[in-house]
Design an enzyme around this catalytic site. Structure first.
Site, mmCIF file in Angstrom:
data_model
loop_
_atom_site.group_PDB
_atom_site.id
_atom_site.type_symbol
_atom_site.label_atom_id
_atom_site.label_comp_id
_atom_site.label_asym_id
_atom_site.label_seq_id
_atom_site.Cartn_x
_atom_site.Cartn_y
_atom_site.Cartn_z
ATOM 1 N N HIS A 128 0.849 -1.190 0.000
ATOM 2 C CA HIS A 128 0.000 0.000 0.000
ATOM 3 C C HIS A 128 0.887 1.243 0.000
ATOM 4 O O HIS A 128 2.046 1.181 0.431
ATOM 5 C CB HIS A 128 -0.920 -0.006 1.221
ATOM 6 C CG HIS A 128 -1.799 -1.207 1.291
ATOM 7 N ND1 HIS A 128 -2.916 -1.366 0.503
ATOM 8 C CD2 HIS A 128 -1.707 -2.328 2.041
ATOM 9 C CE1 HIS A 128 -3.486 -2.519 0.773
ATOM 10 N NE2 HIS A 128 -2.769 -3.131 1.701
ATOM 11 N N ARG A 193 17.771 -12.865 8.368
ATOM 12 C CA ARG A 193 19.132 -12.659 7.870
ATOM 13 C C ARG A 193 19.802 -14.018 7.737
ATOM 14 O O ARG A 193 19.402 -15.008 8.372
ATOM 15 C CB ARG A 193 19.927 -11.759 8.820
ATOM 16 C CG ARG A 193 20.090 -12.319 10.203
ATOM 17 C CD ARG A 193 20.843 -11.369 11.125
ATOM 18 N NE ARG A 193 21.010 -11.940 12.463
ATOM 19 C CZ ARG A 193 22.002 -12.731 12.822
ATOM 20 N NH1 ARG A 193 22.915 -13.088 11.934
ATOM 21 N NH2 ARG A 193 22.090 -13.198 14.063
#
Length: 205
Positions: A128, A193
């Site tokens: 959005h 990560r």
């Protein structure tokens, strides 16, 4: 004919909201009767699949095959299963979707072969606008998600729009994947990560 992709929502009355969506351009879901009808039909089919599974899992798989854009051989799942646009979801041979799987939005989602997806996984394709006025106008934009062959997603993993998870990668439970994952990597965390390679390390969790 190709269309440029504007970085901010702009009116484009010459194309349907569906056409804008599949092109990856800004569109307005809530003002499109076509898109509302498509998601309602898909959600109704998901409910039928989930309700059918308990008494007839083979028929539930056939219903899923009819719903999806493509589905390989020997795919397995556990209900509940949920998607917004069945035709935008593709699942490869022998992949397994555990309970409470969610494929959100109209972006293309490709799940490769021999993929294991843990319970409560979330694959998100919509974005959005950051601008609150544009959000109130109902704009969104989808980016594809791609999960390559032999990937394992742990339980409650979230994959964000535009992410590719490379072949044979492992994503730890509860991770939020915001960027591409290299092939053969074990990633974990929020945001996820790289922790280490997975090659030669059976039983990574």
């Amino acid at each position: 004919m190709s269309h440029p992709r504007p970085s901010a929502p702009t009116p484009d009355p010459d194309r349907s909201e569906y056409d804008k969506m599949v092109a990856g351009d800004w569109y307005r879901y809530r003002v499109s009767p076509e898109l509302v009808a498509m998601t309602a039909a898909t959600q109704a089919c998901c409910r039928e699949i989930n309700e059918t599974y308990a008494s007839d899992p083979e028929r539930a798989l056939l219903l899923m095959r009819d719903l999806l854009g493509s589905m390989g051989d020997a795919v397995q799942f556990r209900p509940p299963f949920y998607a917004d646009y069945g035709s935008r979801l593709h699942i490869g041979d022998r992949s397994f979707l555990n309970a409470d799987f969610l494929a959100l939005g109209g972006g293309e989602i490709t799940i490769g072969k021999d993929v294991l997806i843990g319970p409560s996984a979330r694959l998100y394709t919509p974005n959005h606008p950051m601008d609150p006025d544009q959000r109130r106008e109902g704009y969104e934009r989808v980016l594809p998600v791609r999960i390559e062959d032999n990937v394992w997603l742990g339980g409650s993993v979230v994959v964000c729009p535009g992410v590719t998870i490379g072949e044979s990668a492992v994503v730890g439970a509860g991770s939020v994947v915001t960027r591409d994952v290299p092939a053969g990597a074990f990633v974990a965390g929020n945001p996820a990560r790289v922790i280490r390679p997975v090659a030669g390390e059976p039983g990574v969790r």
